[in-house]
Design an enzyme around this catalytic site. Structure first.
Site: not given
Ligand code: OSB
Ligand code: MG
Length: 391
Positions: A157, A183, A185, A210, A235, A260, A284, A312
């Site tokens: 991510s 992925k 953001k 996402d 996402e 999510d 998660k 994550g």
């Molecule tokens: O939405 O998946 C998410 C990190 C912090 C809060 C929300 C998210 C995330 C990530 C990071 O996308 C995933 C990772 O590398 O741990």
């Molecule tokens: Mg997410």
């Protein structure tokens, strides 16, 4: 949870079970550690530069189990955050468990059920108990959970960067490291422009995005433009507590939606599946309140032919190890956001740190429990507070 279909008993574990007594929780130690991230992580709700992580250590008559609370530093991803999670754990949750004699970690949720929500805080304790149970039974946690995969597929991510060039540079690095899915953001003003640049350079890679709830139903026409980029999924485009409007949106998009934030338990997964609010679900374990319920979400999705992947929350090695164990279940058929320790930390708190192969996979470990050693010395060095709850 008891699923002979998938459960892989070793004779050793069976023998243990025969002689084993219950798990008596004598005390629980909470620690808050602070760890700077190697690189800031930015989402539509803000930028994180260092983590404040609560670790739970359960003491069960000579067996020690470890769990991580994945709440953020502020209440932005969801309602939970480190400071309140500490207070909730210390004041309410730990006292509900200390002194209890459990048959298995699975039972712990019942004891904490009178506390509403606070799933990330609860998961820290329940997951620590799963580690303890697996250690007591001398079996790896992934086998205790019913996992069947010997290795898992990894994606990354990648947060919002200061410039598009920096983003492309990061994608390049992760693809060369072997990661199987990228992925990114997104938020309004950092979406179509970056997707265009990424696809121009890498037309074929497995790519998703996402939004962490950055859009509303007024953006349907805008979100329909995402269909041009052959994304694996979008996402959580809409509200963090919404399922119904995601169903309305999904029916107007070609691209699969993935939920999510909105999936809190097996019931919400069932609802999302029946309403066709998404075609993919991100699991998660913290958001869902522990490994037992995460396992049930997995099963509900499997029943509805919804593939899942493990999300994550910028975890330390302890949370990461729990994520890896969970990802060994059969329906985790898409690459997750579980990646190598060195992407986040100069030095992790488990030994060995999580490593990813050149093919973008992580291999299951066969040591009992979460499968990695806990670097207690390093944890003590990073700890800014510590408290043991006993009665
Ligand atoms: O939405 O998946 C998410 C990190 C912090 C809060 C929300 C998210 C995330 C990530 C990071 O996308 C995933 C990772 O590398 O741990
Ligand atoms: Mg997410």
């Amino acid at each position: 949870m008891r699923r002979p279909r998938q459960r892989n008993f070793s004779f050793r574990a069976l023998a243990w079970r025969a002689v084993t007594k219950n798990m008596k929780i004598e005390a629980i130690t909470l620690r808050e550690i602070q760890m700077p991230l190697i690189h800031f992580f930015e989402t539509s709700f803000g930028r994180t530069t260092h983590r404040r992580i609560i670790l739970a250590q359960v003491h069960c008559e000579g067996v020690e189990g470890w769990g991580e609370c994945v709440a953020g530093e502020g209440p932005f991803f969801n309602e939970e955050w480190t400071e309140e999670a500490w207070a909730t754990l210390k004041t309410y949750l730990c006292p509900l468990l200390v002194g209890k004699d459990l048959k298995s970690a699975d039972e712990s949720a019942t004891h904490m059920a009178k506390i509403r929500g606070h799933r990330m805080a609860k998961a820290a304790l329940e997951n620590a108990l799963w580690d303890a149970e697996a250690k007591q039974k001398q079996t790896p946690l992934w086998k205790l959970l019913g996992g069947t995969r010997q290795e898992i597929a990894c994606g990354v991510s990648i947060g919002i960067q200061d410039t598009v060039e920096q983003l492309l540079g990061k994608i390049e690095t992760e693809l060369s490291a072997g990661y199987q899915r990228i992925k990114v953001k997104v938020k309004p003003s950092w979406d179509l422009n970056i997707l265009e640049k990424i696809r121009a350079r890498w037309p074929k890679i497995l790519l998703s995005c996402d939004a962490n709830s950055a859009y509303t139903l007024n953006d349907v026409a805008h979100l329909q433009k995402f269909d041009d980029f052959n994304l694996l999924m979008i996402e959580q485009p809409l509200w963090s507590d919404d399922i119904y409007h995601h169903a309305k949106l999904q029916s107007q998009l070609k691209t699969a939606l993935c939920l999510d934030e909105s999936i809190l338990h097996a019931r919400s997964a069932e609802m999302a599946a029946e309403m066709k609010a998404c075609r993919i679900i991100n699991i998660k374990v913290g958001r869902i309140g522990g490994l037992a319920e995460a396992n049930r979400v997995h099963d509900v999705c499997q029943k509805h032919n919804i593939p899942v992947w493990c999300g994550g929350m910028l975890e330390s090695g302890i949370g990461r190890a729990h994520n890896i164990a969970l990802s060994s279940l059969a329906n985790f058929s898409l690459p997750g956001d579980v990646s190598a320790s060195k992407r986040y930390w100069k030095e992790d708190i488990i030994e060995p740190a999580v490593e990813v192969s050149a093919q973008g996979t992580i291999a299951m470990r066969n040591d009992p429990g979460i499968g990695s050693g806990i670097d207690v010395e390093q944890i003590e060095k990073l700890a800014v507070r510590k408290e043991t709850i006993r009665n």
